[in-house]
Design a protein around this motif. Structure first.
Motif, PDB file in Angstrom:
ATOM      1  N   PRO A 129       1.787   5.426  -2.619  1.00 52.44           N
ATOM      2  CA  PRO A 129       2.003   6.767  -1.875  1.00 52.44           C
ATOM      3  C   PRO A 129       3.432   6.491  -1.126  1.00 52.44           C
ATOM      4  O   PRO A 129       3.968   5.343  -1.051  1.00 52.44           O
ATOM      5  N   ASP A 185       0.734  -1.204  -0.064  1.00 53.74           N
ATOM      6  CA  ASP A 185      -0.095   0.011  -0.028  1.00 53.74           C
ATOM      7  C   ASP A 185       0.746   1.267  -0.085  1.00 53.74           C
ATOM      8  O   ASP A 185       0.411   2.416  -0.455  1.00 53.74           O
ATOM      9  N   LYS A 186       2.245   1.252   0.493  1.00 56.77           N
ATOM     10  CA  LYS A 186       2.986   2.449   0.625  1.00 56.77           C
ATOM     11  C   LYS A 186       4.227   2.170   0.696  1.00 56.77           C
ATOM     12  O   LYS A 186       4.815   0.884   0.692  1.00 56.77           O
ATOM     13  N   SER A 214       1.138   3.873  -9.364  1.00 58.54           N
ATOM     14  CA  SER A 214       1.328   4.766  -8.415  1.00 58.54           C
ATOM     15  C   SER A 214       1.332   4.051  -7.127  1.00 58.54           C
ATOM     16  O   SER A 214       0.680   3.105  -6.987  1.00 58.54           O
ATOM     17  N   ARG A 234       6.903  16.337  -4.695  1.00 56.83           N
ATOM     18  CA  ARG A 234       6.712  15.044  -5.415  1.00 56.83           C
ATOM     19  C   ARG A 234       5.112  14.511  -5.123  1.00 56.83           C
ATOM     20  O   ARG A 234       4.743  14.705  -3.982  1.00 56.83           O
ATOM     21  N   PRO A 235       4.484  14.334  -6.341  1.00 49.43           N
ATOM     22  CA  PRO A 235       3.177  13.732  -6.056  1.00 49.43           C
ATOM     23  C   PRO A 235       2.799  12.641  -5.011  1.00 49.43           C
ATOM     24  O   PRO A 235       3.866  11.810  -5.202  1.00 49.43           O
ATOM     25  N   ASP A 236       2.028  12.501  -4.323  1.00 49.21           N
ATOM     26  CA  ASP A 236       1.883  11.650  -3.371  1.00 49.21           C
ATOM     27  C   ASP A 236       2.691  10.954  -2.547  1.00 49.21           C
ATOM     28  O   ASP A 236       2.997   9.949  -2.445  1.00 49.21           O
ATOM     29  N   THR A 237       3.363  12.172  -2.056  1.00 51.06           N
ATOM     30  CA  THR A 237       4.486  12.154  -0.995  1.00 51.06           C
ATOM     31  C   THR A 237       4.317  12.930   0.240  1.00 51.06           C
ATOM     32  O   THR A 237       3.800  13.956   0.071  1.00 51.06           O
ATOM     33  N   THR A 238       4.612  12.270   1.367  1.00 53.43           N
ATOM     34  CA  THR A 238       4.418  12.928   2.807  1.00 53.43           C
ATOM     35  C   THR A 238       5.943  12.961   3.148  1.00 53.43           C
ATOM     36  O   THR A 238       6.677  11.864   3.231  1.00 53.43           O
TER      37      THR A 238
END
Length: 292
Positions: A103, A68-69, A101, A125-129
């Motif tokens: 995360p 999932d990530k 993609s 960066r997209p979909d990045t924390t």
């Protein structure tokens, strides 16, 4: 071996730690070496080294995938460009899994500059924390309700990691345990090098290593993988500060037995800055007091 100064020049051995990497790590002795080197532990686990030619710290970073990530531990030191490497690894992983993609959580073994300098490259960066640098930020990101006493489970999706708070070297330090590979990502708290501990945080460090010792007693650890290599293969012999090359470099892998050796070493008073306690595979170095 424990001593107050450099040890003998005999070949150092790390009995009990498997050899996990097929290639020799880039060490600055080859002028053509790349800015980063990647070695895989399995199809979902990648170790990245930043070249000593870009920064004397030559840190190691870790990228782990679940269903999932993905989790990136550290973003490197000043002078490095690690995002292109991380992006390539993620793109290749997605292609292998026929996905578009996943995360990405960017966290840190701790918040010193040589581990967070690349954060800005990931901000957009997209979909990045990107996790913040304070203990409260780290606790919030990993669901640690009682910092630093709680060891949290963090699920990447079919891959549950253990997040172990280890303040001492730095206030927001953590280790990450992967039960799949039985490896401990041990940051700057334990690695083949100089383990710097501010004298005012020595008791915090002792408490962290005591918790780690208890954890290791119930969880199998094939090897601890830290964030640097600063030792040669000779017992107790390190490189000079800011050494531009690392010839005859110590292995990255340390056996779990070094956790007990670290705890034993920390029983000493260690209240005088810059008076090191030398062991075969690491050196405990008290440093002047810091604020964090």
């Amino acid at each position: 071996m424990i001593a107050g100064c450099s040890g003998s020049m005999a070949t150092a051995k790390t009995a009990g730690a498997p050899t996990l990497f097929a290639e020799r790590w880039i060490d600055g002795t080859n002028g053509d070496e790349p800015a980063t080197q990647v070695q895989a532990l399995d199809a979902d686990t990648f170790v990245i080294r930043q070249s000593v030619r870009t920064n004397f710290e030559a840190p190691f970073l870790y990228l782990l995938f679940g269903r999932d990530k993905a989790l990136l531990i550290d973003t490197g030191a000043e002078g490095g460009r690690v995002r292109p490497t991380v992006d390539r690894l993620i793109s290749e992983w997605l292609a292998d899994h026929k996905r578009t993609s996943i995360p990405l959580l960017v966290a840190h073994s701790h918040s010193h500059g040589d581990h967070v300098a690349g954060d800005s490259a990931f901000k957009d960066r997209p979909d990045t924390t990107v996790v913040g640098h304070k203990p409260a930020d780290v606790a919030g990101a990993f669901g640690i309700a009682k910092w630093p006493d709680q060891i949290a489970a963090f699920d990447l999706g079919g891959r549950k990691l253990g997040i172990i708070p280890t303040p001492g070297h730095q206030a927001a330090a953590i280790m990450v345990y992967d039960p799949r590979l039985k490896i401990l990502l041990s940051g700057d708290t334990l690695y083949p090098g100089r383990l710097y501990v501010p004298v005012n945080f020595m008791d915090d460090n002792r408490a962290s290593v005591a918790r780690l010792t208890a954890f290791a007693a119930t969880h199998p650890i094939r090897a601890a993988l830290g964030a640097h290599i600063e030792m040669t293969r000779a017992p107790g012999k390190d490189y000079g500060h800011e050494a531009p090359t690392h010839p005859d470099e110590h292995r990255l892998e340390l056996p779990a037995s070094q956790i007990a050796e670290l705890r034993e070493g920390l029983k000493a008073k260690l209240d005088t800055p810059d008076q090191p306690q030398v062991h075969d595979h690491f050196i405990i170095v008290p440093v002047p007091a810091r604020t964090e």
